[in-house]
Scaffold this motif. Structure first.
Motif, PDB file in Angstrom:
ATOM      1  N   ASN A 128       0.360  -1.446  -0.112  1.00 44.06           N
ATOM      2  CA  ASN A 128      -0.106  -0.008  -0.669  1.00 44.06           C
ATOM      3  C   ASN A 128       0.950   1.395   0.158  1.00 44.06           C
ATOM      4  N   TRP A 146     -17.063   1.492   9.167  1.00 43.35           N
ATOM      5  CA  TRP A 146     -15.641   0.311   9.434  1.00 43.35           C
ATOM      6  C   TRP A 146     -16.907  -0.992   9.926  1.00 43.35           C
ATOM      7  N   MET A 175     -14.513  -0.438   1.597  1.00 45.35           N
ATOM      8  CA  MET A 175     -13.262  -1.594   1.554  1.00 45.35           C
ATOM      9  C   MET A 175     -11.925  -0.784   1.203  1.00 45.35           C
ATOM     10  N   ARG A 203     -10.822   1.303   3.750  1.00 49.36           N
ATOM     11  CA  ARG A 203      -9.760   0.463   4.809  1.00 49.36           C
ATOM     12  C   ARG A 203      -8.207   0.625   3.828  1.00 49.36           C
ATOM     13  N   LEU A 204      -9.080   0.377   2.973  1.00 47.45           N
ATOM     14  CA  LEU A 204      -7.158   0.712   2.181  1.00 47.45           C
ATOM     15  C   LEU A 204      -6.316   1.677   2.933  1.00 47.45           C
ATOM     16  N   HIS A 258      -5.329   1.306   5.724  1.00 50.07           N
ATOM     17  CA  HIS A 258      -4.224   0.854   6.471  1.00 50.07           C
ATOM     18  C   HIS A 258      -4.960  -0.418   7.591  1.00 50.07           C
ATOM     19  N   SER A 259      -5.939  -0.322   7.457  1.00 45.39           N
ATOM     20  CA  SER A 259      -6.941  -1.066   8.046  1.00 45.39           C
ATOM     21  C   SER A 259      -8.258  -1.854   7.837  1.00 45.39           C
ATOM     22  N   THR A 260      -6.818  -2.490   6.827  1.00 44.32           N
ATOM     23  CA  THR A 260      -7.558  -3.834   6.397  1.00 44.32           C
ATOM     24  C   THR A 260      -7.779  -5.229   6.980  1.00 44.32           C
ATOM     25  N   ASN A 284      -4.903  -6.854   7.065  1.00 40.48           N
ATOM     26  CA  ASN A 284      -3.741  -7.813   6.160  1.00 40.48           C
ATOM     27  C   ASN A 284      -2.442  -6.705   6.276  1.00 40.48           C
ATOM     28  N   ASP A 334      -1.662  -3.180   4.986  1.00 36.33           N
ATOM     29  CA  ASP A 334      -1.504  -2.386   6.745  1.00 36.33           C
ATOM     30  C   ASP A 334       0.226  -1.342   7.203  1.00 36.33           C
ATOM     31  N   TYR A 373      -8.194  -6.801  -2.741  1.00 38.95           N
ATOM     32  CA  TYR A 373      -7.909  -4.438  -3.342  1.00 38.95           C
ATOM     33  C   TYR A 373      -8.287  -4.023  -4.807  1.00 38.95           C
TER      34      TYR A 373
END
Lengths: 80, 277
Positions: free
Chosen positions: B123, B180, B193, B196-197, B200-202, B204, B208, B238
């Motif tokens: 990311n 969320w 999504m 969240r991407l 940085h709160s996926t 994953n 993140d 994503y």
């Protein structure tokens, strides 16, 4: 509490070789292509931990000895 | 010793005992060990080193049994990564090839240490990285208006789509909690999504983690390797979502940004029943 002299403490130490030395020797003698199993690795990790603990114990003893207050040469330290 | 015995020994060495080089290296290592074998600290260091390698070999066998059986790489000779044997390096390369990118960027150094390893985040690092809006997905850029006040972002949207900040409802300082929620509707899930991407709160690590944080270090065990492999694969969803959002943005930029703002502010898309559930 029982007051032990340095000599008594040293004499009471278990008379064993650090297990890490023994295992290291065993591992060094294994066949070149022998790869450890998962169980052998787990056992070896336990030995390593025991060996490291023993080293720490010795180092603690040493630190206590080093901290012992100096005395004149004519005076015999307690325990000797 | 008879000529016959010598000859048999010679033949055995040549044809039946493999890897003379390995046995020689092992012998040299043993000589060194004997010279300091009375020292428990050295013994512990040696055990640490041997166990570290053996754990990697055990993992190699667990993950790549077929490759292990056919491997001819040395268990003793240093490999491409000089702190590790050729066999351990083969494991690194197999993980890189079949599981996830491991040996690029900061892990490219031949002297790199892999007792634990870091991964290269996929990311954007919005904290420290120089952001080039032109190189980003347009839907990702649109999502940045909720996190940054920089005029550059609106300038970009104006130049590319003729969008002006004045045309839209004000953006709330914080996202509505509904953004969320794990369970989203068909329309809101892609937007959730996206946020969240960017946020940085996926959940994953490939998406993140950032470069500027203290790098999280991962262990060499089967569970970790399998999780990272799965997460790396899932991260693709994503980016696929971004492709689809880009198409929506290109088709109706004003409508798409309005939906984003509505969802961010209210946790639903105005006029859409499913998002309210």
């Amino acid at each position: 509490m029982k007051h032990e002299s340095p000599f008594e403490i040293l004499a009471a130490e278990p008379e064993t070789i650090n297990p890490a030395i023994l295992l290291a020797d065993t591992l060094m003698r294994r066949k070149a292509a022998h790869v450890l199993t998962v169980e052998e690795i787990i056992d070896a990790e336990k030995v390593l931990e025991a060996g490291t603990d023993e080293i720490r114990t010795v180092e603690r003893h040493k630190a206590v000895f080093v901290k012992t207050a100096p005395a004149s040469g004519s005076r015999i330290p307690v325990g000797f | 010793m008879s000529e016959c015995t010598l000859s048999a020994s010679f033949v055995e060495t040549l044809f039946f005992r493999k890897s003379f080089g390995d046995r020689l290296l092992r012998s040299l290592e043993y000589v060194g060990f004997k010279a300091r074998s009375h020292n428990a600290v050295n013994a512990c260091e040696l055990l640490n080193r041997v166990l570290s390698e053996q754990k990697k070999y055990a993992l190699f066998r667990e993950l790549f049994q077929e490759e292990w059986n056919g491997s001819k790489t040395s268990l003793y000779r240093a490999g491409r990564y000089t702190q590790y044997s050729e066999r351990a390096c083969e494991l690194f390369e197999l993980v890189h090839e079949h599981c996830f990118p491991l040996l690029d960027y900061w892990n490219d150094d031949p002297e790199a240490e892999f007792e634990r390893f870091a991964i290269m985040p996929l990311n954007f690092d919005l904290c420290c990285e120089d952001i080039d809006l032109e190189s980003m997905r347009v839907s990702y850029v649109a999502g940045l208006i909720f996190y940054f006040q920089e005029a550059d972002i609106w300038d970009f949207l104006f130049q590319k789509y003729g969008l002006s900040q004045d045309e839209f409802a004000p953006v709330a300082n914080r996202a509505h909690p509904g953004v969320w929620k794990a369970r989203q509707g068909r329309k809101t899930k892609p937007l959730s999504m996206l946020f969240r991407l960017i946020d940085h709160s996926t959940g994953n690590p490939w998406l993140d983690l950032t470069y500027c944080e203290n790098a999280e270090m991962f262990e060499w065990d089967k569970k970790t390797i399998e999780e990272l492999t799965r997460d790396h694969h899932d991260a693709g969803n994503y980016f696929k979502n971004l492709e689809q959002l880009d198409e929506r943005m290109d088709a109706d930029p004003k409508g798409f940004v309005s939906e984003l703002i509505s969802f961010w502010n209210n946790g639903r898309i105005d006029g859409l029943q499913e998002a309210q559930n």
